[in-house]
Design a protein around this motif. Structure first.
Motif, mmCIF file in Angstrom:
data_model
loop_
_atom_site.group_PDB
_atom_site.id
_atom_site.type_symbol
_atom_site.label_atom_id
_atom_site.label_comp_id
_atom_site.label_asym_id
_atom_site.label_seq_id
_atom_site.Cartn_x
_atom_site.Cartn_y
_atom_site.Cartn_z
ATOM 1 N N PRO B 120 2.229 -1.647 -4.548
ATOM 2 C CA PRO B 120 2.830 -0.332 -4.113
ATOM 3 C C PRO B 120 3.560 0.597 -5.064
ATOM 4 N N THR B 151 0.661 -7.496 -0.199
ATOM 5 C CA THR B 151 1.207 -6.049 -0.695
ATOM 6 C C THR B 151 -0.250 -5.362 -1.100
ATOM 7 N N GLU B 154 -1.920 -3.834 1.860
ATOM 8 C CA GLU B 154 -1.118 -2.803 2.132
ATOM 9 C C GLU B 154 -1.385 -1.550 1.375
ATOM 10 N N SER B 155 -1.482 -1.996 -0.199
ATOM 11 C CA SER B 155 -1.591 -0.998 -0.815
ATOM 12 C C SER B 155 -3.141 -0.200 -0.976
ATOM 13 N N ASN B 157 -4.833 -0.004 1.578
ATOM 14 C CA ASN B 157 -4.971 0.944 2.776
ATOM 15 C C ASN B 157 -4.106 2.218 2.376
ATOM 16 N N MET B 158 -3.145 2.148 1.737
ATOM 17 C CA MET B 158 -2.322 3.425 1.527
ATOM 18 C C MET B 158 -3.158 4.320 0.484
ATOM 19 N N LEU B 161 -5.927 5.767 2.327
ATOM 20 C CA LEU B 161 -5.257 6.875 3.375
ATOM 21 C C LEU B 161 -5.042 8.098 2.780
ATOM 22 N N TRP B 162 -4.293 8.026 1.642
ATOM 23 C CA TRP B 162 -3.953 9.380 1.121
ATOM 24 C C TRP B 162 -4.539 9.895 -0.407
#
Lengths: 328, 301
Positions: B120, B151, B154-155, B157-158, B161-162
């Motif tokens: 992340p 993580t 989660e990362s 996904n981020m 997303l961005w």
């Protein structure tokens, strides 16, 4: 003004002044504006500086750390303080270590804000005071807001002035409390970057050392002891919970030689033990006292929660113990 | 200096050889009791570091590496004496001896020994670059072991997303410490990123020149499209996870050693070029070790 408005207005001001301040968190966009409304209006006023995130506490703190390394000053909101267990690796093994471990002049100015504390009936996983697990971590500064010092100004110090990671604790009950106006109480401020306040006039008989929203019950206890027992209390309001600046605490305790430490977290292995250890070379008139939560999860039922968290009467009893056994 | 007259094949060989000989020296120093603690070598995986990290632009790209970071660090261009000093605990260590083998920062390169923790952070660095409008990319390197860390997902996904300009370099060396892949990783490695909408690709080779072309495409995709990319290299480490903790079948290790990236690359060089590379590495390594000797012990805190 309420503490909530102090925090919110401070964020509005700092984000208007600085485009490098980013606000990151879950459910922080308008019209919702965050679970406790600290971010209200921010996404409308600064759409490019507010990032609403998936529910990934560890990774949004990591994200903030990466942004801090890129020269930004991110403020990451963890919706409930109970969830900071999820960010332990990111703060302890990553962000807090970097500057020293890599041995270079490296700023990691991330602020992790989080609402802590109970007395709202949220039960075992939404009511705790868990910052104790983050105390004494090298490279990590733990601050706690209070009614007595402008919480918005304190947050600005965290965002703008401290170049290492900060865990910024906001007790939930504080949001709705009115900030104490200058002059309302007899207060002296220490010179430190993050000030400790010494509250109380006259010749004090005892010192109470505390932080956060414990001030409200400590003030009630001190008022009671003054009226009913004719005892004068001096309150040491700490805002930098870790590392501890002992100087103002020592000045008070060397005068009173009676000390009670009050925290909302579990008393066992708590902050109070560290405070008392740091004062242990001062010869006291009575053994030091600690007041904190019992070693139990926090129950949901109101009546049960009261039995676990420290109450005004616990503070009064602790102070009495320091005077009763060894007379004033 | 031979550098001026070298061709690409020689350079790739020489860069891999530098990593190989450096890590052999590190293991030797450990065995001799000259260094304490632990270390994780990438012997057998050098082609990955040289092909991908070696192509990055040190002026604008970022690398977030892991416990097995020496190869990435050297391929990035980190100074050799700083690495050896860091491991030996001498004053010239790139982090003054505080970080040691697993925790190194040099310029835009950094590593940390906790699996998954850097992912992340790499996303944050990529987001910072994006917000600033720069054209740098961030490479985060993980192995098959880190595929177990939350993580990571989660990362991913981020990153999706961005639209973060981040390249996930996944080196599958088929073992997480002592645990073989089939006991630790369910399903497909390359497919892990796809449900996030992240473009993914995999390659199963130890040929540095094949890896170079493949990596170049991955890097340019992230740089130009400003989107994440999941790049899986199937590889193998010849050395133990850290020092003496190897429980793998010796025949299996030997079979993979047939595909030693140095051996493959050496076939493209003549005897003189090979000697030249060895001599160059010997010289550079000797001078770096001498610099450590001269620097003396790490400074008192």
């Amino acid at each position: 003004m309420r503490v909530l408005e102090q925090l919110n207005q401070s964020l509005h001001a700092v984000m208007a002044e600085r485009s490098d301040v980013l606000f990151i968190g879950e459910d922080v966009l308008d019209p919702y504006g965050g679970a406790f409304k600290v971010s209200k209006g921010l996404s409308t006023a600064f759409p490019d500086q507010v990032i609403t995130t998936p529910i990934s506490e560890a990774s949004i703190v990591g994200l903030g750390t990466g942004l801090a390394l890129q020269g930004y000053r991110p403020v990451v909101e963890i919706m409930f303080g109970d969830f900071i267990t999820l960010i332990a690796d990111q703060l302890v093994n990553q962000a807090a270590k970097m500057t020293w471990m890599y041995n270079r002049d490296l700023a990691v100015p991330i602020v992790v804000r989080t609402p802590m504390g109970g007395r709202r009936g949220y039960g075992p996983t939404h009511s705790q005071t868990l910052e104790k697990h983050f105390l004494g971590v090298p490279g990590l500064t733990v601050l706690a807001a209070s009614q007595a010092l402008d919480a918005g100004a304190l947050l600005r110090i965290a965002i703008e002035e401290i170049d290492t990671p900060v865990l910024f604790v906001e007790n939930k009950l504080l949001y709705a409390r009115q900030a104490i106006e200058p002059g309302e109480l007899d207060m002296r401020k220490s010179d430190a970057q993050v000030p400790t306040l010494t509250i109380g006039g006259g010749r004090p008989d005892f010192s109470i050392i505390t932080y956060g929203d414990n001030l409200s019950l400590v003030l009630e206890a001190v008022a009671y002891l003054h009226e009913e027992e004719e005892l004068n209390g001096e309150i040491l309001m700490v805002h930098q919970v870790s590392p501890i600046d002992f100087e103002p605490l020592r000045v008070s305790v060397m005068t009173t030689r009676r000390v009670v430490v009050v925290e909302e977290g579990i008393e066992a292995h708590g902050w109070g033990a560290e405070v008392i250890a740091g004062l242990s070379d001062i010869s006291l008139e009575a053994p030091p006292e600690r007041v904190g939560a019992r070693s139990l999860p926090i129950p949901a039922a109101r009546g049960l929660e009261e039995q676990v968290l420290p109450q005004k009467q616990d503070v009064i009893d602790a102070v009495i113990r320091t005077v009763d056994r060894y007379h004033v | 200096m031979p550098v001026a007259t070298e061709n690409l094949s020689q350079i790739l060989y020489r860069d891999m050889l530098l990593i190989r000989r450096t890590e052999e020296k590190i293991l030797e120093l450990f065995s001799a009791g000259k260094v304490g603690g632990t270390t994780h070598t990438c012997i057998g995986q050098e082609a990955n570091a040289v092909a991908l990290v070696g192509q990055l632009d040190r002026q604008r790209d970022f690398v977030v590496s892991n416990h097995r970071c020496h190869g990435h660090y050297l391929a990035y261009g980190g100074p050799l004496d700083g690495l050896l000093g860091e491991i030996l605990g001498t004053a010239n260590g790139v982090c003054g001896g505080r970080g040691g083998s697993q925790h190194i920062k040099y310029d835009r390169f950094q590593s940390n020994g906790v699996l998954g923790g850097g992912i992340p952070i790499a996303c944050g660095m990529a987001m910072g670059e994006k917000l600033k409008g720069g054209d740098g990319i961030t490479v985060v390197s993980i192995g098959d072991g880190a595929l177990g860390e939350g993580t990571l997902y989660e990362s991913l996904n981020m990153a999706a997303l961005w639209d973060l300009p981040i390249l996930f370099l996944v080196e599958n060396n088929r073992y997480a410490q002592s645990t073989p892949l089939h006991l630790g990783v369910a399903g497909s490695i390359v497919d892990r990123a796809r449900p996030f909408g992240i473009r993914a690709d995999e390659i199963d080779t130890t040929d540095v020149e094949e890896l170079l072309v493949w990596s170049s495409r991955a890097i340019e995709a992230v740089r130009l499209e400003r989107k994440p990319h999941w790049a899986v290299m199937h590889t193998y480490r010849f050395s133990a996870h850290s020092k003496g903790d190897d429980t793998r079948d010796e025949d299996e290790v030997r079979a993979y050693q047939e595909k030693d990236p140095l051996r493959i690359q050496s076939a493209r060089l003549n005897a003189e070029q090979l000697d030249e590379a060895e001599a160059w590495v010997r010289d550079v390594l000797g001078r770096a070790l001498a610099a450590c000797d001269a620097a003396g012990e790490a400074m008192k805190l």
